[in-house]
Design a protein around this motif. Structure first.
Motif, PDB file in Angstrom:
ATOM      1  N   ALA A 135       0.796  -1.097  -0.074  1.00 61.56           N
ATOM      2  CA  ALA A 135      -0.047  -0.213  -0.015  1.00 61.56           C
ATOM      3  C   ALA A 135       0.828   1.448   0.076  1.00 61.56           C
ATOM      4  O   ALA A 135       0.453   2.239   0.274  1.00 61.56           O
ATOM      5  N   LEU A 149      -4.828   2.884   1.387  1.00 61.74           N
ATOM      6  CA  LEU A 149      -5.991   2.938   1.984  1.00 61.74           C
ATOM      7  C   LEU A 149      -6.357   4.389   2.099  1.00 61.74           C
ATOM      8  O   LEU A 149      -5.506   5.352   2.249  1.00 61.74           O
ATOM      9  N   PRO A 169      -8.934   3.281  -3.422  1.00 64.95           N
ATOM     10  CA  PRO A 169      -7.766   2.221  -3.541  1.00 64.95           C
ATOM     11  C   PRO A 169      -8.385   1.195  -4.433  1.00 64.95           C
ATOM     12  O   PRO A 169      -9.332   1.105  -4.578  1.00 64.95           O
ATOM     13  N   HIS A 243      -6.077  -3.138   9.702  1.00 64.61           N
ATOM     14  CA  HIS A 243      -6.872  -2.268   8.744  1.00 64.61           C
ATOM     15  C   HIS A 243      -6.633  -2.702   7.437  1.00 64.61           C
ATOM     16  O   HIS A 243      -7.476  -2.785   6.582  1.00 64.61           O
ATOM     17  N   MET A 244      -5.462  -3.279   7.160  1.00 69.26           N
ATOM     18  CA  MET A 244      -5.259  -3.814   5.722  1.00 69.26           C
ATOM     19  C   MET A 244      -6.269  -5.045   5.338  1.00 69.26           C
ATOM     20  O   MET A 244      -6.681  -5.098   4.196  1.00 69.26           O
ATOM     21  N   PHE A 247      -9.561  -4.408   4.268  1.00 72.45           N
ATOM     22  CA  PHE A 247     -10.173  -3.701   2.893  1.00 72.45           C
ATOM     23  C   PHE A 247      -9.650  -4.820   1.799  1.00 72.45           C
ATOM     24  O   PHE A 247     -10.042  -4.967   0.612  1.00 72.45           O
TER      25      PHE A 247
END
Lengths: 270, 74
Positions: A135, A149, A169, A243-244, A247
């Protein structure tokens, strides 16, 4: 029960885990805790287990992993920025018996190389694509990548990624899973021992798909860039999990063979 | 009942001290040594060697492949 001395344990015959023989002794230039090292190691282990060292050709990208050819003891070709799938197509078509894999990061594959990867997958080339998604643009100093993100702070989005200004994203793996040329599309990670073993199985399966001429195999490895994210390696893994993974959910998106060409011939039949 | 004993050898000059093996170890065997190697990294060593069962979780997650794992049944 007699206690055993540590010197009696550390013997050649008791080894249960050691560095793969495909990995060269050169010290990796990656930052401490970088996911690239683990991913390189898994490729090396799969090549070693399948016994295909002299039949494998890798294509290295531009980005942090540009020096992949310094660490893996297999033949390598360096490609221009984003063009690894195009170069891999040429190698595979000229040398169809070889195992060809590309190794790309998200700045290389999802941004400048988006056209090459989509069309290589759409053509159903019998290659393995490994996509390391952290990311961020790691090598150039932590700029925003297409996969960053929303709200994530980078060098070029210091107040966080804003959709109106920077767009959404990109879930490139979901895009690729829809293409008829792909046979195996999966998203994995390398933050725990269990996840590393799963990713290794996925890479092994991808190389076996190539051997069986099933189509393009695409493996996304959701990974960390602790230097770019400005946290320590352990916290980077925690941040990725929190977090990753929300998504970019882990798991197989497609597991079959590429579409049968005969199914596409019906449209122009009289 | 057979008891399993393990041991790890960490190449301290190649270790970058990232600490991923420390959190991966289920038996809390590993820790930072508090000393630095030739590259200036606080390398990792076995701080609690008796607890090691040779599961190889540390070696599996090590990005620089500096860990060799040994295991015996006694």
């Amino acid at each position: 029960m007699a206690d055993i001395d540590i010197k009696d344990i550390i013997k050649e015959e008791n080894i249960v885990y050691k560095k793969s023989s495909i990995l060269l002794d050169k010290v990796m230039h990656y930052c401490p805790g970088c996911s690239h090292g683990v991913t390189h190691k898994l490729i090396a282990e799969v090549i070693e287990e399948m016994g295909i060292q002299d039949q494998t050709i890798g294509v290295s990208p531009v980005g942090c992993s540009v020096f992949a050819y310094n660490y893996l003891n297999v033949d390598f070709q360096e490609a221009a920025h984003g063009r690894a799938p195009a170069v891999a197509t040429a190698i595979k078509r000229l040398l169809p018996d070889k195992y060809v894999f590309t190794y790309q990061g998200d700045g290389d594959l999802a941004s400048i190389g988006a056209a090459e990867i989509l069309h290589a997958c759409n053509r159903g080339e019998h290659i393995v694509c490994i996509f390391v998604n952290n990311a961020i643009y790691g090598m150039t100093g932590g700029q925003m990548a297409p996969t960053t993100l929303v709200g994530m702070k980078t060098a070029t989005t210091p107040y966080g990624r804003d959709v109106d200004r920077n767009g959404y994203p990109m879930k490139i793996t979901e895009l690729i899973a829809q293409l008829p040329g792909t046979c195996y599309v999966t998203r994995q990670s390398v933050e725990t021992a269990a996840a590393v073993r799963k990713t290794k199985k996925a890479i092994r399966k991808a190389f076996e798909n190539q051997r069986d001429k099933k189509g393009t195999s695409f493996i996304e490895v959701v990974s960390t860039c602790n230097s770019g994210w400005k946290v320590d390696p352990v916290k980077a893994n925690k941040w990725m999990e929190d977090h990753m993974f929300k998504f970019y959910p882990l798991g197989d998106l497609k597991d079959s063979t590429r579409d049968n060409p005969a199914d596409y011939e019906q449209y122009i039949k009289d | 009942m057979a008891k399993i004993k393990g041991a790890v050898v960490i190449d301290k000059e190649l270790c970058k001290g990232c600490g991923l093996c420390i959190v991966a170890c289920p038996a809390n065997v590993l820790g930072h040594s508090g000393e630095v190697n030739g590259k200036g990294y606080d390398y990792v060593k076995m701080v609690n060697p008796d607890a090691c069962v040779g599961c190889a979780s540390c070696g599996t997650v090590c990005p620089d492949s500096v860990i060799t794992v040994y295991k015996v049944k006694i």
